[in-house]
Design a protein around this motif. Structure first.
Motif, short mmCIF file in Angstrom:
data_model
loop_
_atom_site.label_atom_id
_atom_site.label_comp_id
_atom_site.label_asym_id
_atom_site.label_seq_id
_atom_site.Cartn_x
_atom_site.Cartn_y
_atom_site.Cartn_z
N ARG A 342 -6.85 13.60 0.82
CA ARG A 342 -5.77 12.63 0.68
C ARG A 342 -5.00 12.40 2.00
O ARG A 342 -3.76 12.51 2.04
N GLN A 343 -5.73 12.06 3.03
CA GLN A 343 -5.11 11.85 4.34
C GLN A 343 -4.74 10.39 4.57
O GLN A 343 -5.21 9.49 3.89
N ASN A 344 -3.87 10.19 5.56
CA ASN A 344 -3.50 8.86 6.06
C ASN A 344 -2.68 8.02 5.09
O ASN A 344 -2.63 6.80 5.21
N HIS A 345 -2.03 8.66 4.15
CA HIS A 345 -1.05 7.93 3.33
C HIS A 345 0.26 7.75 4.09
O HIS A 345 0.96 6.76 3.92
N VAL A 346 0.62 8.75 4.90
CA VAL A 346 1.82 8.68 5.74
C VAL A 346 1.43 9.08 7.15
O VAL A 346 0.38 9.70 7.37
N SER A 378 -8.58 6.34 9.59
CA SER A 378 -7.85 5.49 8.65
C SER A 378 -8.80 4.38 8.22
O SER A 378 -9.34 3.66 9.07
N TYR A 401 -14.14 8.50 4.91
CA TYR A 401 -12.79 8.85 4.50
C TYR A 401 -12.78 9.83 3.33
O TYR A 401 -13.64 9.76 2.45
N ILE B 170 -8.02 5.42 -1.20
CA ILE B 170 -6.64 5.58 -0.73
C ILE B 170 -5.81 4.41 -1.26
O ILE B 170 -5.98 3.26 -0.85
N ASN B 172 -2.66 3.94 -0.98
CA ASN B 172 -1.60 3.52 -0.06
C ASN B 172 -2.16 3.49 1.35
O ASN B 172 -1.88 4.35 2.18
N TYR B 183 1.10 10.59 -0.95
CA TYR B 183 0.51 11.63 -0.08
C TYR B 183 0.61 13.01 -0.71
O TYR B 183 -0.11 13.93 -0.33
#
Lengths: 549, 188
Positions: A342-346, A378, A401, B170, B172, B183
């Motif tokens: 769960r990377q690159n959300h923030v 990303s 990803y 993903i 977001n 996240y």
């Protein structure tokens, strides 16, 4: 502005702006980054304050277009905030292996480099102020943590810091952070099990980013492009304090590079000589001057201000101006797991480890560990490259990803007189002034510590079950874009440029507010310390002006 | 997987609708371009930038090629996205010019505008132009500009939207202001 508009897109209607000097100014601040902004805000209202900045006043409405530049592959990092060109020319000395990508590391304009920073704000540790005495490496600062402690607390309120008191290795604090910390990420929870197994403590990390609405700015909405641009304004940048200073009566003159500081025969600065886009040159006179132009342009300005009285540059009786150039060194490692991470959300991190920081001694530098929330590609950026589209592109993105993990670290480098900023012999900028030449060197203590950080990172990743795919060690390290040390602080006028109050030894009405005054760098991101020192400079300038009236 | 107006609005929220229109219009005017939007040609003239209708038709047709096969609601999505993008900015002018060029080449090489070509021919045309292997560049060659203003314009909108991002895993994606909670969540 649209993403494709050129650098001139920032210029606005330059000709319509009054950039003439302000009469009867009490204080002239050079640089509208966080240090200059905080000093100006501190003094505006009670005093007539002028802020000069070499770069433009950026239009907040352009931030989405700048974000698009950050995502699109045709734009480099300097393009996002229009850095580069003849105004920002520089060169590396070429005599060392350490090239420094200066224009990736700074933004010129109102807000300065906080426009593109990540927004991590830690206090230096107590031993960082006494590195010589406690670690046997480098000089001691002429001030202690206790001197800066109340200013740290104030800086946290001013910037708006989200943090928690769960870090057993942090220096003492007397009050909670202004906002609650950001919650740990999903990948933090994966790291937590591995860290526990190998005896490593994780804790939250302070962010200058709103975890809830604060100071009229919204909570973070998760654009994920914090570095280099936050369209929502949830990440602090120095436009906050520039605007506040203006509301209190300060004057900001943008696109006004200061070319030299003039002085009189009594060791006082009399005027900042600056250029304007119409080709004119002006003199801004004031009673007090605060140079807040960062770790490269600050020494450059002092060197450019050489005169018959000061042939080696202003405030340079010690010969230390431009010397002891330091940055933090990056160490990192990463790989992939067999599960989603769960990377690159923030675009910021939420957990760190300061456990090894105070093990530092003569041979091992202080360092801190970071657990990334943005490991691996990303998808949206990745989608814009490659020769595929349609279903094959989607399959590629799905393959790239989802299961990356990574850790980073910042490592202190010791000050070295030969690591320095000078003026280039034969190259000039768009105004005909010699450009900065960077001769950056890094010693063995930092390089050995990078290896130590790598060992820990790989141990954690292997415990996590990761397939370790990359390690950024001594051969692949680079700077964290924290320019420090080039006008160092010392009680001894022969060994430093400014005194414990950040006032230059040589000129009684000139202060420096910048990480350039750091005698040693520690391994914590510098901006909170810059802010704390700037607030302290503001008080000192106010006191000095008050004593004169 | 259905794209919605919400996705188009989200893509615009990520990339900007009309930010800096006045400045953009000024820049476009300085370059002697028509920044008005509707008064351009249909792309059939030698140098005429494409009008709104032609841009919408062409980008929708290209989207059918560059988006995943099971994406639905593409026309509505592209329309909604372009509602904000076709302002008076230099970027919008670049889109119009790239579309006009792409159509001119399509007529010359394949006997019809991009939107009139069979999808397989459309795909081939984009590759013949070189947009598949070109690096995007707003000031570059035809291939680089088609990549920037047409192909990547569409891919950026799609993969910065929640629906496009979710296809990859993903919800977001970078560029989308989807909040500071996702996240923290584990996989669903």
């Amino acid at each position: 502005m649209s993403a494709g508009d050129g650098p001139a897109g920032s210029a606005g209607n330059a000709a319509a702006v009054d950039r003439t000097p302000v009469a009867d100014a009490d204080v002239c601040v050079v640089g509208a980054g966080p240090a200059g902004a905080l000093v100006a805000d501190r003094l505006a209202g009670d005093r007539e304050v002028v802020i000069l900045d070499a770069g433009p006043r950026f239009d907040p409405a352009d931030r989405l277009a700048r974000q698009e530049r950050a995502i699109r592959p045709s734009y480099g990092r300097p393009d996002v905030w229009d850095v580069g060109g003849a105004r920002d020319a520089y060169e590396n000395a070429g005599s060392t292996e350490w090239d420094y990508p200066l224009n990736h590391a700074r933004v010129k304009g109102v807000g300065g480099s906080t426009l593109h920073w990540q927004g991590m704000v830690m206090r230096l540790h107590e031993d960082d102020f006494n590195s010589g005495a406690e670690r046997g490496a480098g000089p001691d600062w002429p001030i202690d943590y206790a001197d800066l402690r109340p200013y740290y607390a104030e800086a946290e309120r001013e910037l708006g810091v989200a943090g928690a008191s769960d870090n057993p290795y942090a220096p003492p604090r007397e009050e909670p952070h202004p906002m609650p910390a950001f919650e740990p990420s999903h990948s933090d929870s994966l790291f937590a099990e591995a860290c526990e197994a190998v005896g490593i403590d994780m804790h939250s990390v302070p962010n200058a980013r709103n975890s809830e609405a604060y100071d009229g700015r919204s909570a973070c909405v998760g654009y994920g492009t914090c570095q280099p641009v936050c369209p929502s304004g949830a990440k602090y940048d120095a436009t906050v304090h520039v605007e506040r200073a203006e509301d209190a009566g300060a004057t900001v003159i943008d696109r006004a590079p200061v070319e030299r500081l003039d002085h009189d025969g009594d060791d006082r600065v009399t005027a900042a000589v600056y250029a304007t886009p119409d080709g004119e040159t002006h003199r801004q006179e004031a009673d007090a001057f605060v140079v807040a132009a960062g770790g490269v342009e600050t020494p450059r300005l002092l060197l450019l201000s050489a005169s018959d009285r000061y042939p080696d540059g202003l405030a340079n009786a010690s010969g230390a101006v431009g010397r002891f150039f330091m940055d933090h060194l990056f160490a990192g490692a990463g790989g992939t797991l067999d599960e989603p991470t769960r990377q690159n959300h923030v675009g910021f991190y939420t957990s760190a480890c300061d456990q090894f920081y105070d093990e530092a001694d003569e041979t091992q530098a202080p360092f801190k560990l970071e657990f990334f929330n943005y490991a691996g590609p990303s998808p949206v950026e990745s989608a814009l490259t490659g020769d595929d589209w349609g279903d094959p592109l989607l399959e590629r993105l799905r393959g790239e990803y989802g299961n990356h993990v990574a850790m980073g670290a910042l490592v202190e480098q010791l000050p070295d007189a030969d690591s320095r900023i000078t003026l280039a012999d034969d190259r000039t900028d768009d105004r005909g002034n010699p450009i900065p030449e960077i001769d950056w060197t890094v010693g063995d203590r930092a390089l050995d510590t990078i290896e130590r950080a790598n060992e820990i990172q790989v141990e954690v990743l292997e415990e996590l079950g990761a397939d370790v795919e990359w390690v950024a060690g001594p051969d692949a390290t680079g700077p964290a874009y924290h320019h420090m040390g080039t006008t160092r602080m010392s009680d001894d006028p022969d060994r430093g440029v400014v005194d414990a109050d950040c006032r230059t030894h040589d000129l009684e009405n000139c202060w420096i507010a910048s990480s350039s005054v750091f005698p040693t760098s520690g391994a914590m991101n510098p901006t909170l310390t810059i802010a704390a020192l700037a607030l302290r400079v503001g008080d000192d300038v106010a006191g000095w002006l008050g004593d004169r009236t | 997987m259905e794209l919605t107006r919400r996705d188009a609005a989200a893509a615009l929220a990520a990339l900007g609708a009309s930010g800096g229109v006045a400045l953009g219009a000024r820049v476009a005017a300085d370059r002697g371009r028509d920044a008005g939007g509707d008064s351009g040609g249909d792309g059939t003239g030698d140098d005429a930038p494409a009008d709104d209708e032609t841009v919408r038709e062409t980008l929708t047709a290209v989207a059918a090629v560059v988006y995943p096969d099971d994406a639905t609601g593409v026309e509505e999505f592209v329309d909604g996205f372009l509602d904000g993008r076709l302002d008076g900015s230099a970027h919008a002018a670049g889109v119009r010019e790239a579309v006009a060029e792409l159509n001119r080449l399509a007529r010359s090489w394949h006997g019809g505008a991009v939107a009139d070509l069979d999808p397989a021919v459309r795909d081939r045309h984009l590759r013949e132009v070189g947009a598949d292997i070109a690096d995007e560049d707003p000031d570059g060659t035809t291939a680089e500009r088609v990549r920037y203003y047409v192909v990547n314009e569409l891919l950026l909108a799609f993969y910065a939207s929640p629906t496009g991002g979710e296809l990859v895993g993903i919800e977001n994606p970078q560029g989308h202001p989807g909040g500071a909670e996702s996240y923290r969540r584990g996989p669903r």
